[in-house]
Motif scaffolding. Structure first.
Motif, PDB file in Angstrom:
ATOM      1  N   GLY A  39       0.845  -1.185   0.000  1.00 25.79           N
ATOM      2  CA  GLY A  39       0.000   0.000   0.000  1.00 25.79           C
ATOM      3  C   GLY A  39       0.877   1.230   0.000  1.00 25.79           C
ATOM      4  N   ARG A  40       0.388   2.304   0.600  1.00 25.65           N
ATOM      5  CA  ARG A  40       1.201   3.515   0.660  1.00 25.65           C
ATOM      6  C   ARG A  40       2.410   3.245   1.555  1.00 25.65           C
ATOM      7  NH1 ARG A  40      -1.735   8.360   2.673  1.00 25.65           N
ATOM      8  NH2 ARG A  40      -2.449   6.956   4.303  1.00 25.65           N
ATOM      9  N   ARG A  43       3.924  -0.333   2.651  1.00 28.82           N
ATOM     10  CA  ARG A  43       3.458  -1.302   3.636  1.00 28.82           C
ATOM     11  C   ARG A  43       2.813  -2.481   2.914  1.00 28.82           C
ATOM     12  NH1 ARG A  43       1.447   3.231   7.658  1.00 28.82           N
ATOM     13  NH2 ARG A  43      -0.142   3.499   6.079  1.00 28.82           N
ATOM     14  N   PRO A  44       3.079  -3.700   3.402  1.00 34.75           N
ATOM     15  CA  PRO A  44       2.590  -4.884   2.679  1.00 34.75           C
ATOM     16  C   PRO A  44       1.061  -4.958   2.599  1.00 34.75           C
ATOM     17  CG  PRO A  44       3.487  -5.491   4.824  1.00 34.75           C
ATOM     18  CD  PRO A  44       3.826  -4.054   4.615  1.00 34.75           C
ATOM     19  N   PHE A  45       0.571  -5.404   1.468  1.00 39.90           N
ATOM     20  CA  PHE A  45      -0.864  -5.645   1.318  1.00 39.90           C
ATOM     21  C   PHE A  45      -1.071  -7.141   1.104  1.00 39.90           C
ATOM     22  CE2 PHE A  45      -5.036  -5.814  -0.700  1.00 39.90           C
ATOM     23  CZ  PHE A  45      -5.761  -4.958   0.109  1.00 39.90           C
ATOM     24  N   PHE A  46      -1.734  -7.764   2.065  1.00 38.92           N
ATOM     25  CA  PHE A  46      -1.987  -9.207   2.055  1.00 38.92           C
ATOM     26  C   PHE A  46      -2.836  -9.552   0.824  1.00 38.92           C
ATOM     27  CE2 PHE A  46      -4.864 -12.635   3.882  1.00 38.92           C
ATOM     28  CZ  PHE A  46      -3.932 -13.637   3.832  1.00 38.92           C
ATOM     29  N   LYS A  94     -12.397   5.608   4.325  1.00 41.31           N
ATOM     30  CA  LYS A  94     -11.476   6.190   5.302  1.00 41.31           C
ATOM     31  C   LYS A  94     -10.436   6.987   4.537  1.00 41.31           C
ATOM     32  CE  LYS A  94      -7.832   5.414   8.453  1.00 41.31           C
ATOM     33  NZ  LYS A  94      -6.597   4.687   8.287  1.00 41.31           N
ATOM     34  N   ASP A  98      -9.038   4.245   1.687  1.00 43.81           N
ATOM     35  CA  ASP A  98      -9.325   2.882   2.112  1.00 43.81           C
ATOM     36  C   ASP A  98     -10.830   2.737   2.204  1.00 43.81           C
ATOM     37  OD1 ASP A  98      -6.676   2.165   2.400  1.00 43.81           O
ATOM     38  OD2 ASP A  98      -6.603   2.695   4.528  1.00 43.81           O
ATOM     39  N   LYS A 105     -11.047  -2.501   7.433  1.00 41.70           N
ATOM     40  CA  LYS A 105     -10.630  -2.245   6.058  1.00 41.70           C
ATOM     41  C   LYS A 105     -10.937  -3.443   5.151  1.00 41.70           C
ATOM     42  CE  LYS A 105      -6.306  -1.035   3.668  1.00 41.70           C
ATOM     43  NZ  LYS A 105      -5.051  -0.285   3.887  1.00 41.70           N
ATOM     44  N   ASN A 132     -10.650  -7.292  -0.591  1.00 42.39           N
ATOM     45  CA  ASN A 132     -10.790  -8.595   0.069  1.00 42.39           C
ATOM     46  C   ASN A 132     -12.175  -9.106  -0.286  1.00 42.39           C
ATOM     47  OD1 ASN A 132      -8.314  -8.085   1.328  1.00 42.39           O
ATOM     48  ND2 ASN A 132      -9.327  -7.060   3.038  1.00 42.39           N
ATOM     49  N   PHE A 140      -6.848 -14.027   7.557  1.00 45.92           N
ATOM     50  CA  PHE A 140      -6.012 -12.834   7.660  1.00 45.92           C
ATOM     51  C   PHE A 140      -4.889 -13.045   8.672  1.00 45.92           C
ATOM     52  CE2 PHE A 140      -9.931 -10.843   6.030  1.00 45.92           C
ATOM     53  CZ  PHE A 140      -9.394 -10.128   4.964  1.00 45.92           C
ATOM     54  N   ILE A 144      -3.276  -8.148  11.267  1.00 48.38           N
ATOM     55  CA  ILE A 144      -4.361  -7.323  10.717  1.00 48.38           C
ATOM     56  C   ILE A 144      -5.751  -7.930  10.954  1.00 48.38           C
ATOM     57  CG2 ILE A 144      -2.945  -6.147   8.968  1.00 48.38           C
ATOM     58  CD1 ILE A 144      -4.171  -8.035   6.867  1.00 48.38           C
ATOM     59  N   ARG A 147      -8.265  -5.591  12.137  1.00 48.05           N
ATOM     60  CA  ARG A 147      -8.474  -4.363  11.361  1.00 48.05           C
ATOM     61  C   ARG A 147      -8.952  -4.611   9.945  1.00 48.05           C
ATOM     62  NH1 ARG A 147      -3.282  -1.812  10.812  1.00 48.05           N
ATOM     63  NH2 ARG A 147      -2.284  -3.687  11.638  1.00 48.05           N
ATOM     64  N   ALA A 148      -8.853  -5.862   9.494  1.00 45.85           N
ATOM     65  CA  ALA A 148      -9.221  -6.171   8.114  1.00 45.85           C
ATOM     66  C   ALA A 148     -10.472  -7.034   8.071  1.00 45.85           C
ATOM     67  CB  ALA A 148      -8.069  -6.902   7.430  1.00 45.85           C
ATOM     68  N   SER A 238      -0.652   9.342   7.596  1.00 41.16           N
ATOM     69  CA  SER A 238      -1.397   8.133   7.825  1.00 41.16           C
ATOM     70  C   SER A 238      -2.172   8.358   9.116  1.00 41.16           C
ATOM     71  CB  SER A 238      -0.401   6.991   7.978  1.00 41.16           C
ATOM     72  OG  SER A 238      -1.037   5.775   7.854  1.00 41.16           O
ATOM     73  N   LEU A 239      -3.467   8.133   9.093  1.00 44.14           N
ATOM     74  CA  LEU A 239      -4.252   8.330  10.312  1.00 44.14           C
ATOM     75  C   LEU A 239      -4.096   7.115  11.203  1.00 44.14           C
ATOM     76  CD1 LEU A 239      -7.538   9.849   8.871  1.00 44.14           C
ATOM     77  CD2 LEU A 239      -5.623  11.049   9.926  1.00 44.14           C
TER      78      LEU A 239
HETATM   79  P1  ATP Z   1      -3.917   2.155   7.066  1.00 50.78           P
HETATM   80  O1  ATP Z   1      -2.593   1.701   7.582  1.00 50.78           O
HETATM   81  O2  ATP Z   1      -4.645   2.997   8.026  1.00 50.78           O
HETATM   82  O3  ATP Z   1      -4.745   1.044   6.538  1.00 50.78           O
HETATM   83  P2  ATP Z   1      -3.065   3.150   4.472  1.00 50.78           P
HETATM   84  O4  ATP Z   1      -4.047   3.739   3.529  1.00 50.78           O
HETATM   85  O5  ATP Z   1      -1.763   3.888   4.498  1.00 50.78           O
HETATM   86  O6  ATP Z   1      -3.662   3.183   5.906  1.00 50.78           O
HETATM   87  P3  ATP Z   1      -2.063   1.090   2.904  1.00 50.78           P
HETATM   88  O7  ATP Z   1      -0.663   1.519   3.027  1.00 50.78           O
HETATM   89  O8  ATP Z   1      -2.813   1.421   1.655  1.00 50.78           O
HETATM   90  O9  ATP Z   1      -2.864   1.623   4.132  1.00 50.78           O
HETATM   91  O10 ATP Z   1      -2.177  -0.482   3.084  1.00 50.78           O
HETATM   92  C1  ATP Z   1      -1.277  -1.200   3.895  1.00 50.78           C
HETATM   93  C2  ATP Z   1      -1.845  -1.450   5.280  1.00 50.78           C
HETATM   94  O11 ATP Z   1      -3.113  -2.103   5.193  1.00 50.78           O
HETATM   95  C3  ATP Z   1      -0.977  -2.409   6.069  1.00 50.78           C
HETATM   96  O12 ATP Z   1      -0.126  -1.686   6.913  1.00 50.78           O
HETATM   97  C4  ATP Z   1      -1.954  -3.270   6.884  1.00 50.78           C
HETATM   98  O13 ATP Z   1      -2.221  -2.661   8.129  1.00 50.78           O
HETATM   99  C5  ATP Z   1      -3.224  -3.217   6.102  1.00 50.78           C
HETATM  100  N1  ATP Z   1      -3.476  -4.394   5.249  1.00 50.78           N
HETATM  101  C6  ATP Z   1      -2.582  -5.169   4.589  1.00 50.78           C
HETATM  102  N2  ATP Z   1      -3.193  -6.080   3.826  1.00 50.78           N
HETATM  103  C7  ATP Z   1      -4.529  -5.884   3.993  1.00 50.78           C
HETATM  104  C8  ATP Z   1      -5.683  -6.502   3.467  1.00 50.78           C
HETATM  105  N3  ATP Z   1      -5.642  -7.502   2.579  1.00 50.78           N
HETATM  106  N4  ATP Z   1      -6.877  -6.022   3.883  1.00 50.78           N
HETATM  107  C9  ATP Z   1      -6.978  -5.016   4.759  1.00 50.78           C
HETATM  108  N5  ATP Z   1      -5.929  -4.397   5.288  1.00 50.78           N
HETATM  109  C10 ATP Z   1      -4.713  -4.813   4.912  1.00 50.78           C
END
Ligand code: ATP
Length: 242
Positions: A39-40, A43-46, A94, A98, A105, A132, A140, A144, A147-148, A238-239
Motif C-alpha cells: 500500500g502507501r 506497507r505490505p498488502f496481504f 477512510k 481505504d 478495512k 478482500n 487474515f 491485521i 483491522r481487516a 497516515s491516520l
Molecule cells: P492504514 O494503515 O490505516 O490502513 P493506508 O491507507 O496507508 O492506511 P495502505 O498503506 O494502503 O494503508 O495499506 C497497507 C496497510 O493495510 C498495512 O499496513 C496493513 O495494516 C493493512 N493491510 C494489509 N493487507 C490488507 C488486506 N488484505 N486487507 C486489509 N488491510 C490490509
C-alpha cells in the motif's frame, strides 16, 4: 486492454511497465495473487490467491499533475458504490482511500502518476485496487485480523468477482465522464469514515490529535487540533486512530 495473470509481483508494477510501451489505454491488469503487494509507504498488502481482487488501471489522460487527487477520490467513490450496489452492504471511505466495512478495512486503493518531463503534464496514472472479496476472516494474518475484513468473510461468495470488477470500472468511467462536475466529492464526504471523528497523526516527528472537520476539493483533510488547524495532504499522512 485487459491482462489477467496468475501471479505477479504487483499489478501496479505490471501497469507501470506497460505505461512505457505502446499498449493502448485504458488498460487493466489483474492477478490472482501478488507476491509483493503493498500500500502507501510500501506497507505490505496481504494478497492471497483466488479470493481477492487485485487490479491496476493504466490511464494516459492529458491532464495536469494537480488533478491527480481527483482520481484517487473518484476511484474510492467508484469502489464504495460498486460494492454497496452488489452486496447491499454499506461501505465507508477512510481518508484517503481505504474502503471500510463495519469499521474494518475491506479494500485499499493506491494511485500513482508519472509526469512528462518537458510539459510537466501527467503522462500516465496508475490506480491500484485491492479488494478482500471472499477471503475467510480467519485467513487474515494475526497483525491485521482485528483491522481487516472481507466482503464475504465466510469465504463463500454469492456473486462472481468479475461482476464486481465490471461494476467498479463502469462506475469509475461514469464519474470520470461527469468531470468537472464534482458529485463524487459530495458522495466521498457523505461516505466518510473520519469526518467529525477524532484522529491522530504524526507530522515532522510531532504527534497531533484533532477532529477531522472537512475534506477539500483537492483531497486534503482539514483537522482542528487544540490550537491549530492542520491541512493534511494524502501523500504524507497516515491516520492512526479514529
Ligand atoms: P492504514 O494503515 O490505516 O490502513 P493506508 O491507507 O496507508 O492506511 P495502505 O498503506 O494502503 O494503508 O495499506 C497497507 C496497510 O493495510 C498495512 O499496513 C496493513 O495494516 C493493512 N493491510 C494489509 N493487507 C490488507 C488486506 N488484505 N486487507 C486489509 N488491510 C490490509
Amino acid at each position: 486492454t485487459i491482462q489477467i495473470a496468475d501471479q505477479v509481483e504487483t499489478t501496479m508494477k505490471e501497469a507501470k511497465l506497460a505505461a512505457l510501451s505502446e499498449l493502448s489505454t485504458p488498460a487493466l491488469f489483474l492477478a490472482e495473487t501478488q507476491v509483493g503487494g503493498h500500500g502507501r509507504f510500501n506497507r505490505p498488502f496481504f494478497s492471497p490467491k483466488g479470493k481477492g481482487i487485485y487490479m491496476s488501471l493504466l490511464l494516459k489522460p492529458n491532464h495536469t499533475f494537480s488533478e491527480l487527487p481527483q482520481y484517487t477520490l473518484l476511484a474510492a467513490v467508484a469502489v464504495a458504490q460498486a460494492i454497496d450496489e452488489l452486496t447491499g452492504k454499506e461501505t465507508q471511505i477512510k481518508w484517503v482511500n481505504d474502503i471500510y466495512l463495519e469499521g474494518k478495512k475491506v479494500c485499499g486503493i493506491l494511485s500513482e502518476a508519472t509526469s512528462d518531463f518537458e510539459s510537466g503534464r501527467i503522462a500516465s496514472i496508475v490506480i491500484g485496487i485491492g479488494i478482500n472479496f471472499a477471503i475467510p476472516q480467519t485467513a487474515f494474518p494475526e497483525d491485521i485480523q482485528q483491522r481487516a475484513t472481507s466482503l464475504f468473510p465466510t469465504g463463500e461468495a454469492p456473486v462472481n468477482r468479475a461482476r464486481l470488477i465490471a461494476a467498479v470500472w463502469t462506475r469509475f468511467f461514469d464519474l470520470l465522464d461527469q468531470l468537472p462536475a464534482d458529485d463524487y466529492l459530495t458522495i466521498y464526504r457523505q461516505k466518510s469514515f473520519v469526518l467529525g471523528k477524532t484522529v491522530c497523526f504524526t507530522q515532522q516527528g510531532i504527534r497531533y490529535e484533532g477532529v477531522a472537520e472537512s475534506i477539500t476539493a483537492t483531497g486534503e483533510l482539514v483537522v482542528r487540533t487544540t490550537d491549530d488547524v492542520k491541512v493534511l495532504s494524502s501523500g504524507e499522512i497516515s491516520l492512526e486512530k479514529y
